[in-house]
Design an enzyme around this catalytic site. Structure first.
Site, PDB file in Angstrom:
ATOM      1  N   LYS A  54     -52.681   3.550 116.434  1.00  0.00           N
ATOM      2  CA  LYS A  54     -53.659   4.608 116.153  1.00  0.00           C
ATOM      3  C   LYS A  54     -52.954   5.963 116.078  1.00  0.00           C
ATOM      4  CE  LYS A  54     -57.464   1.994 118.103  1.00  0.00           C
ATOM      5  NZ  LYS A  54     -58.373   1.694 119.215  1.00  0.00           N
ATOM      6  N   GLN A  98     -59.400   3.688 125.200  1.00  0.00           N
ATOM      7  CA  GLN A  98     -59.113   2.326 124.747  1.00  0.00           C
ATOM      8  C   GLN A  98     -59.708   1.316 125.725  1.00  0.00           C
ATOM      9  OE1 GLN A  98     -57.760   1.493 121.870  1.00  0.00           O
ATOM     10  NE2 GLN A  98     -57.511  -0.683 122.213  1.00  0.00           N
ATOM     11  N   ASP A 121     -65.367   6.418 118.133  1.00  0.00           N
ATOM     12  CA  ASP A 121     -65.526   4.962 118.083  1.00  0.00           C
ATOM     13  C   ASP A 121     -66.913   4.591 117.559  1.00  0.00           C
ATOM     14  OD1 ASP A 121     -63.312   3.360 118.925  1.00  0.00           O
ATOM     15  OD2 ASP A 121     -63.562   4.079 120.980  1.00  0.00           O
TER      16      ASP A 121
HETATM   17  N1  GUN Z   1     -60.317  -2.063 122.107  1.00  0.00           N
HETATM   18  C1  GUN Z   1     -60.229  -2.913 121.061  1.00  0.00           C
HETATM   19  N2  GUN Z   1     -60.729  -2.337 119.945  1.00  0.00           N
HETATM   20  C2  GUN Z   1     -61.140  -1.093 120.298  1.00  0.00           C
HETATM   21  C3  GUN Z   1     -61.747  -0.023 119.593  1.00  0.00           C
HETATM   22  O1  GUN Z   1     -62.022  -0.076 118.380  1.00  0.00           O
HETATM   23  N3  GUN Z   1     -62.010   1.100 120.333  1.00  0.00           N
HETATM   24  C4  GUN Z   1     -61.730   1.192 121.659  1.00  0.00           C
HETATM   25  N4  GUN Z   1     -62.037   2.328 122.290  1.00  0.00           N
HETATM   26  N5  GUN Z   1     -61.176   0.202 122.349  1.00  0.00           N
HETATM   27  C5  GUN Z   1     -60.887  -0.929 121.671  1.00  0.00           C
END
Ligand code: GUN
Length: 287
Positions: A54, A98, A121
């Site tokens: 990311k 996350q 998100d």
């Molecule tokens: N863990 C796995 N995929 C995601 C996501 O898209 N966002 C977040 N915050 N955690 C994740």
């Protein structure tokens, strides 16, 4: 029939180039780049890889990322304090914590604490509610990415039968809302659904998001259907596969996403897009 491949990697790359151009002009005009705060708690290796990807994607398009890597023992109060601080920070347009977080921390409390206009998100109940009320604001990244992949086929969704397999908060439910907003007739199948096959068989669009490797058999797929595979599973030989049996499904589908290279790259791209959307709102761009 041999299905056409929906190339998520290529679509994501194209969207990112467009975004990079837009961010250069936004940053010039408003004196700062969009900012994304990424918070990770603990040592889960897969989560660290996701977070690193990311941050790399942010750099590629000119989003400034702010990183907070916290030890597994971090208290919930500390994380809530950090989120409160980031909510107030004018250089931060988006906040991503996350998941999963360690067990002593409540995911629900964390995501409810994130300011709704920084919820890149798209997980906050407010943003899910906006989508349900046909007034989308920040849209959940994976479902929105899936919608873009479906739209990239050029096939109109109005009146189509769509079946979403999996009813998770982060994918299945918002996916169903996206498809409904786009005019499809939507069924959501889940762990208590009887006769999954009978639902998949009549679907013009199948979105597989159950998290079960190979759950969807190729023989179930309607001739010509669009098949979007959100699943991602690592096999013993190190290769990746999805919730759909790709080889048999691609003999019947009209369009299908590969794993990897389908939904995955789009999820990150939608996160970047949400950060730009949040930035525009914060600096007062009128759309
Ligand atoms: N863990 C796995 N995929 C995601 C996501 O898209 N966002 C977040 N915050 N955690 C994740």
């Amino acid at each position: 029939m041999t299905a056409k491949i929906i190339d998520g990697k290529a679509l994501a790359a194209k969207l990112k180039v467009d975004m990079q151009v837009e961010i250069i002009s936004l940053a010039q005009k408003y004196g700062r780049a969009p900012g994304l705060a990424v918070v990770i708690v603990g040592n889960d290796p897969a989560s660290h890889v996701y977070v690193k990807n990311k941050k790399i994607a942010c750099e590629q398009v000119g989003i400034k990322s702010f990183s907070y890597a916290l030890p597994a023992e971090t208290t919930q109060e500390h994380i809530l304090g950090l989120v409160a601080e980031l909510n107030q920070n004018p250089l931060v347009d988006g906040i991503l914590v996350q998941f999963p977080v360690p067990e002593h921390i409540s995911e629900k409390r964390i995501l409810n604490a994130i300011a709704v206009d920084k919820d890149v998100d798209g997980f906050h109940p407010y943003n899910i509610g906006c989508l349900a009320a046909r007034q989308p604001e920040l849209r959940s990244c994976t479902p929105y990415g899936c919608l873009k992949l479906i739209e990239s086929t050029g096939i109109k969704l109005h009146g189509k039968e769509a079946v979403v397999v999996g009813a998770s908060n982060n994918v299945g439910r918002p996916m169903a809302l996206e498809l409904l907003l786009a005019g499809a007739t939507v069924t959501v199948a889940h762990r208590f659904t009887n006769n999954l096959k009978s639902h998949v068989e009549r679907a013009d669009i199948v979105v597989a998001a159950a998290g079960k490797q190979g759950l969807i058999q190729g023989e179930w797929i309607k001739q010509g259907a669009i098949v979007i595979d959100v699943g991602i599973h690592r096999l013993e030989d190190g290769s990746l596969t999805g919730d759909v049996d790709f080889d048999s499904a691609s003999k019947r589908a009209g369009w299908i996403t590969p794993v990897p290279g389908g939904v995955g790259p789009m999820t990150i791209t939608m996160l970047l897009g949400n950060t730009v959307t949040a930035f525009k709102k914060h600096v007062g761009v009128v759309t």
